[in-house]
Every structure is written in structure tokens, then in C-alpha cells.
Design a protein around this motif. Structure first.
Motif, mmCIF file in Angstrom:
data_model
loop_
_atom_site.group_PDB
_atom_site.id
_atom_site.type_symbol
_atom_site.label_atom_id
_atom_site.label_comp_id
_atom_site.label_asym_id
_atom_site.label_seq_id
_atom_site.Cartn_x
_atom_site.Cartn_y
_atom_site.Cartn_z
ATOM 1 N N TRP A 23 6.939 25.906 -7.259
ATOM 2 C CA TRP A 23 6.101 26.048 -8.447
ATOM 3 C C TRP A 23 6.988 25.964 -9.682
ATOM 4 C CZ3 TRP A 23 0.903 26.685 -9.364
ATOM 5 C CH2 TRP A 23 0.542 27.082 -10.645
ATOM 6 N N GLY A 25 8.188 28.370 -11.610
ATOM 7 C CA GLY A 25 7.909 29.291 -12.698
ATOM 8 C C GLY A 25 9.126 30.160 -12.953
ATOM 9 N N THR A 27 9.650 33.291 -12.135
ATOM 10 C CA THR A 27 10.049 34.067 -10.959
ATOM 11 C C THR A 27 10.891 33.214 -10.021
ATOM 12 O OG1 THR A 27 8.102 35.483 -11.108
ATOM 13 C CG2 THR A 27 9.223 35.407 -8.979
ATOM 14 N N ARG A 78 -0.071 25.634 -15.958
ATOM 15 C CA ARG A 78 -0.694 25.429 -14.635
ATOM 16 C C ARG A 78 -1.676 26.564 -14.403
ATOM 17 N NH1 ARG A 78 3.306 23.289 -10.366
ATOM 18 N NH2 ARG A 78 1.418 23.395 -9.122
ATOM 19 N N TRP A 79 -2.872 26.337 -14.845
ATOM 20 C CA TRP A 79 -3.901 27.347 -14.736
ATOM 21 C C TRP A 79 -4.262 27.533 -13.273
ATOM 22 C CZ3 TRP A 79 -8.867 28.111 -13.075
ATOM 23 C CH2 TRP A 79 -9.514 29.234 -13.595
ATOM 24 N N TYR A 81 -2.365 30.253 -13.108
ATOM 25 C CA TYR A 81 -1.124 31.025 -13.065
ATOM 26 C C TYR A 81 -0.265 30.687 -14.268
ATOM 27 C CZ TYR A 81 -2.876 31.500 -8.343
ATOM 28 O OH TYR A 81 -3.684 31.740 -7.268
ATOM 29 N N GLY A 82 0.984 31.033 -14.202
ATOM 30 C CA GLY A 82 1.899 30.762 -15.301
ATOM 31 C C GLY A 82 2.387 29.328 -15.286
ATOM 32 N N THR A 84 4.911 25.964 -15.212
ATOM 33 C CA THR A 84 6.042 25.406 -14.490
ATOM 34 C C THR A 84 7.124 25.090 -15.523
ATOM 35 O OG1 THR A 84 4.675 24.439 -12.766
ATOM 36 C CG2 THR A 84 6.786 23.383 -13.160
#
Length: 181
Positions: A23, A25, A27, A78-79, A81-82, A84
Motif C-alpha cells: 500500500w 502508506g 505505516t 486512496r479512499w 484509507y490513507g 500512498t
């Protein structure tokens, strides 16, 4: 390590993670950087603490902001979520200027991206915290004792999940020694 070399390595890590299905992101970036720096001995110079979702570096968060300001990375929404985090064309040009530095660490970055790229956030939290526990004063303890410590630190991680994460990290440590030596 100077900032431009580190930027070249960080943007290469992001690209490798993305290529492996990550992903990508914050994290993912935090946990992969923790492994690159501490498992693979790449001298990125970030300080990590144990935080909400495992090892976290406020220095790295600041560096990502700087990379974004320098237009070396961009955020792609990236809906639901958070975003990229993606390297830009400018980052690729920077990497071309640091081929020797990238050559020194490419296989180490590739190893981490290969191992973590397809992992979800919950898996990354378990693995990074398992590695954090293993690196600390519990390094010589048997897997079951380290797993118990992991579950103590992160009560939402079951004993079985903790033991599986510890064993996976132990395997990564063993494999990394072949790359490092």
C-alpha cells in the motif's frame, strides 16, 4: 549519511515496496525503514521508539514531509484509507545521481521490500514489534518468552500471533545474515 543519499535510498525503498504490492502508506514506510535500518544495517540515522502501532520514528515522519516539500515524493489519495506515498520523476533522477550508494544497499532494500511489501498494517505491526522486542534486552530469550513479552506490550496480539511473528522475525534475522556477510 548525507540527506541526498538518504533521500535516494528512501525513495528507492518506496518504489521497491510498491513494486512488491505494498500500500506504501506511512505505516508501511515506517516499518520497512525500521527493518532496513536495524535488520539490514543501512545507516539511515532515524531514531525509533515503541509507539502505538510498533516502532515509529518522528524523525522519519519529518523526513517524509521534507521529501514531499522537495517534490521527491507525492501523496496519492486512496479512499477510504490513507494515501500512498510515491516517488516522483525527480526522485528517479536523484537516484540516478547516487547509483554507487544505491548499489551498496540495493540488495538489502530489496530483501526488506520482498519480505514486507505484501503485508497488511496489522502484520507489519506484529512483525516490527516482534523485531523490536528481539533487538532489546530479550534478544537471547527463547521464542516463547519473547512472544509473551510481545503480547504484554501489545495485548491485542494473541499469544499464537505473537509466537508466529517472533518465529518469522527469527527467520528474517537468519536470512539477513547471509546477505550481510
Amino acid at each position: 549519511m548525507d540527506r541526498l543519499k538518504r533521500a535516494a535510498l528512501m525513495t528507492r525503498l518506496l518504489q521497491n515496496l510498491k513494486d512488491k504490492g505494498s500500500w506504501c502508506g506511512e505505516t508501511h514506510t515506517q516499518k520497512a525503514t525500521f527493518f532496513v535500518q536495524h535488520l539490514m544495517d543501512v545507516p539511515l540515522g532515524f531514531e525509533f521508539i515503541l509507539y502505538k502501532h510498533g516502532p515509529f520514528s518522528f524523525d522519519l515522519r519529518d523526513e517524509l514531509t521534507s521529501l514531499r516539500a522537495d517534490r521527491l515524493i507525492r501523496l496519492v489519495p486512496r479512499w477510504p484509507y490513507g494515501p500512498t506515498i510515491m516517488p516522483t520523476e525527480l526522485a528517479k533522477k536523484l537516484q540516478n545521481n547516487y547509483q554507487r550508494t544505491l548499489g551498496l544497499y540495493e540488495n538489502k532494500i530489496a530483501y526488506v521490500a520482498d519480505k514486507l511489501g505484501a503485508k497488511g498494517v496489522a502484520d507489519l505491526e506484529r512483525l516490527a514489534t516482534a523485531f523490536y522486542v528481539t533487538r532489546q534486552q530479550w534478544a537471547g530469550d527463547p521464542p516463547e518468552k519473547r512472544a509473551a513479552k510481545l503480547s504484554e506490550i501489545k495485548p491485542h496480539i494473541s499469544a499464537d500471533q505473537a509466537l508466529a511473528a517472533i518465529r518469522e522475525v527469527d527467520q528474517m534475522i537468519e536470512e539477513s545474515q547471509k546477505i550481510l556477510h
